[in-house]
Design a protein around this motif. Structure first.
Motif, PDB file in Angstrom:
ATOM      1  N   UNK A   1      37.383  15.569  21.884  1.00  0.00           N
ATOM      2  CA  UNK A   1      37.574  15.732  23.321  1.00  0.00           C
ATOM      3  C   UNK A   1      36.424  16.571  23.867  1.00  0.00           C
ATOM      4  N   UNK A   2      36.333  16.607  25.169  1.00  0.00           N
ATOM      5  CA  UNK A   2      35.253  17.363  25.788  1.00  0.00           C
ATOM      6  C   UNK A   2      35.398  18.858  25.498  1.00  0.00           C
ATOM      7  N   UNK A   3      36.638  19.285  25.388  1.00  0.00           N
ATOM      8  CA  UNK A   3      36.880  20.688  25.079  1.00  0.00           C
ATOM      9  C   UNK A   3      36.432  21.039  23.667  1.00  0.00           C
ATOM     10  N   UNK A   4      36.694  20.140  22.728  1.00  0.00           N
ATOM     11  CA  UNK A   4      36.245  20.369  21.358  1.00  0.00           C
ATOM     12  C   UNK A   4      34.723  20.400  21.291  1.00  0.00           C
ATOM     13  N   UNK A   5      34.102  19.464  21.988  1.00  0.00           N
ATOM     14  CA  UNK A   5      32.634  19.434  22.036  1.00  0.00           C
ATOM     15  C   UNK A   5      32.105  20.755  22.569  1.00  0.00           C
ATOM     16  N   UNK A   6      32.738  21.213  23.617  1.00  0.00           N
ATOM     17  CA  UNK A   6      32.297  22.449  24.245  1.00  0.00           C
ATOM     18  C   UNK A   6      32.386  23.622  23.276  1.00  0.00           C
ATOM     19  N   UNK A   7      33.509  23.701  22.577  1.00  0.00           N
ATOM     20  CA  UNK A   7      33.685  24.788  21.614  1.00  0.00           C
ATOM     21  C   UNK A   7      32.663  24.730  20.492  1.00  0.00           C
ATOM     22  N   UNK A   8      32.444  23.535  19.991  1.00  0.00           N
ATOM     23  CA  UNK A   8      31.583  23.403  18.811  1.00  0.00           C
ATOM     24  C   UNK A   8      30.117  23.572  19.142  1.00  0.00           C
ATOM     25  N   UNK A   9      29.731  23.215  20.348  1.00  0.00           N
ATOM     26  CA  UNK A   9      28.308  23.288  20.677  1.00  0.00           C
ATOM     27  C   UNK A   9      27.981  24.513  21.522  1.00  0.00           C
ATOM     28  N   UNK A  10      29.012  25.105  22.132  1.00  0.00           N
ATOM     29  CA  UNK A  10      28.752  26.235  23.014  1.00  0.00           C
ATOM     30  C   UNK A  10      28.254  25.810  24.386  1.00  0.00           C
ATOM     31  N   UNK A  11      28.331  24.529  24.680  1.00  0.00           N
ATOM     32  CA  UNK A  11      27.899  24.017  25.980  1.00  0.00           C
ATOM     33  C   UNK A  11      29.128  23.800  26.849  1.00  0.00           C
ATOM     34  N   UNK A  12      29.097  24.267  28.072  1.00  0.00           N
ATOM     35  CA  UNK A  12      30.254  24.162  28.961  1.00  0.00           C
ATOM     36  C   UNK A  12      30.610  22.709  29.243  1.00  0.00           C
ATOM     37  N   UNK A  13      31.888  22.492  29.501  1.00  0.00           N
ATOM     38  CA  UNK A  13      32.328  21.124  29.787  1.00  0.00           C
ATOM     39  C   UNK A  13      31.621  20.574  31.020  1.00  0.00           C
TER      40      UNK A  13
END
Lengths: 162, 162
Positions: free
Chosen positions: B12-24
DNA sequence: CCTTGACCTCAAGTGCACTTGAGATCCTAC
DNA sequence: GTAGGATCTCAAGTGCACTTGAGGTCAAGG
């Protein structure tokens, strides 16, 4: 050695712009931010002492390397803006600059290495490659990923022994 | 090897955000620019294939190194955004990235060297130092200064032999 | 003296890279 | 089946680093 042109030691904003490749509007902006300094003529025009050329050059390189102007300002630290900087002024500033540059260079080298590794090992099409899927590798260590990042930051704690 | 958590391959976009440190919000913006891609669920939510993690990580590193997003996009070149990139896709892209990184690294090294030189030779308080007053040294060569700059540019002529 | 180009200030505008907010929908867990 | 958090779109706002424009002054050459 070659005293053919004797440019009486002070440069106009136009000359600064030509020699550094930085627009006059940008030079005025830098002055507003306190990044560069100038003296004024009777008619209120800017005149730049020669050593400002170095300062402006450093600024424009730093910018290209992605440093925000606030960091640039901080990197100059106590190098005086009006008087010609002393040896130790520059020495201190140079240490600071080199520290920042080195961090940046290492971040680049790391990324270069990772890219090479991935090419070299031929693993790119495999799901298992830790470089391709950094989160997989890091998942075991705990829920605090960030692999390629974290490394490019300028650390705030400068700890310059004053 | 360790199939304890089986995260069915889409993030999900939230998981991506957490893993990469890039805001949704940034991830959505990147998608708008065509820098990353996603598939949608029935309910119109983004789901990211795993390999997007690498892409996003590269983007955020590149940004920190001062690359504008337009260059980042160009550096990805023909790496497909929807399907999982093939070995040769990544190979081509990696060559392009490494080229850019190397240019940047060399610019930094050059600047590091110049700073060291100036410290090392103890000339910093002297007017004659070519590094402190690059224009003086360059004046003899002609009216085309620019010394520390010019070197950090990404050359447009990529000349990637296709 | 007068022209002309460089320079001045100040206010407003621009482009990039996002962020924030409003109002609505999705989806997982109880 | 419903509450709550995550997500959606779209529009507008933000911060940085300038640039542009208006309206005026300065300074070197003829």
């Amino acid at each position: 050695m070659n005293p053919t042109h004797e440019p009486d030691d002070l440069l106009t904003i136009g000359e600064m712009s030509h020699r550094t490749g930085v627009a006059t509007s940008a030079l005025r902006y830098y002055e507003e931010l306190g990044l560069v300094g100038s003296v004024r003529t009777g008619g209120n025009q800017r005149r730049y002492p020669r050593h400002m050329l170095r300062r402006v050059s450093l600024i424009s390189v730093a910018k290209r390397l992605g440093m925000p102007l606030s960091d640039v300002k901080e990197a100059f630290g106590d190098v005086p803006i009006e008087s010609t900087p002393s040896h130790s002024d520059w020495q201190r500033a140079s240490r600071r600059w080199k520290k920042r540059l080195e961090e940046r260079r290492r971040a680049i080298e790391r990324l270069e290495h990772e890219l090479t590794g991935c090419i070299g090992c031929g693993c790119l099409s495999l799901k298992a490659c830790a470089l391709l899927n950094p989160d997989d590798a890091l998942a075991e260590i705990g829920p605090g990923p960030r692999r390629l990042e974290d490394v490019t930051e300028f650390p705030e704690g400068d700890a310059e022994r004053s």
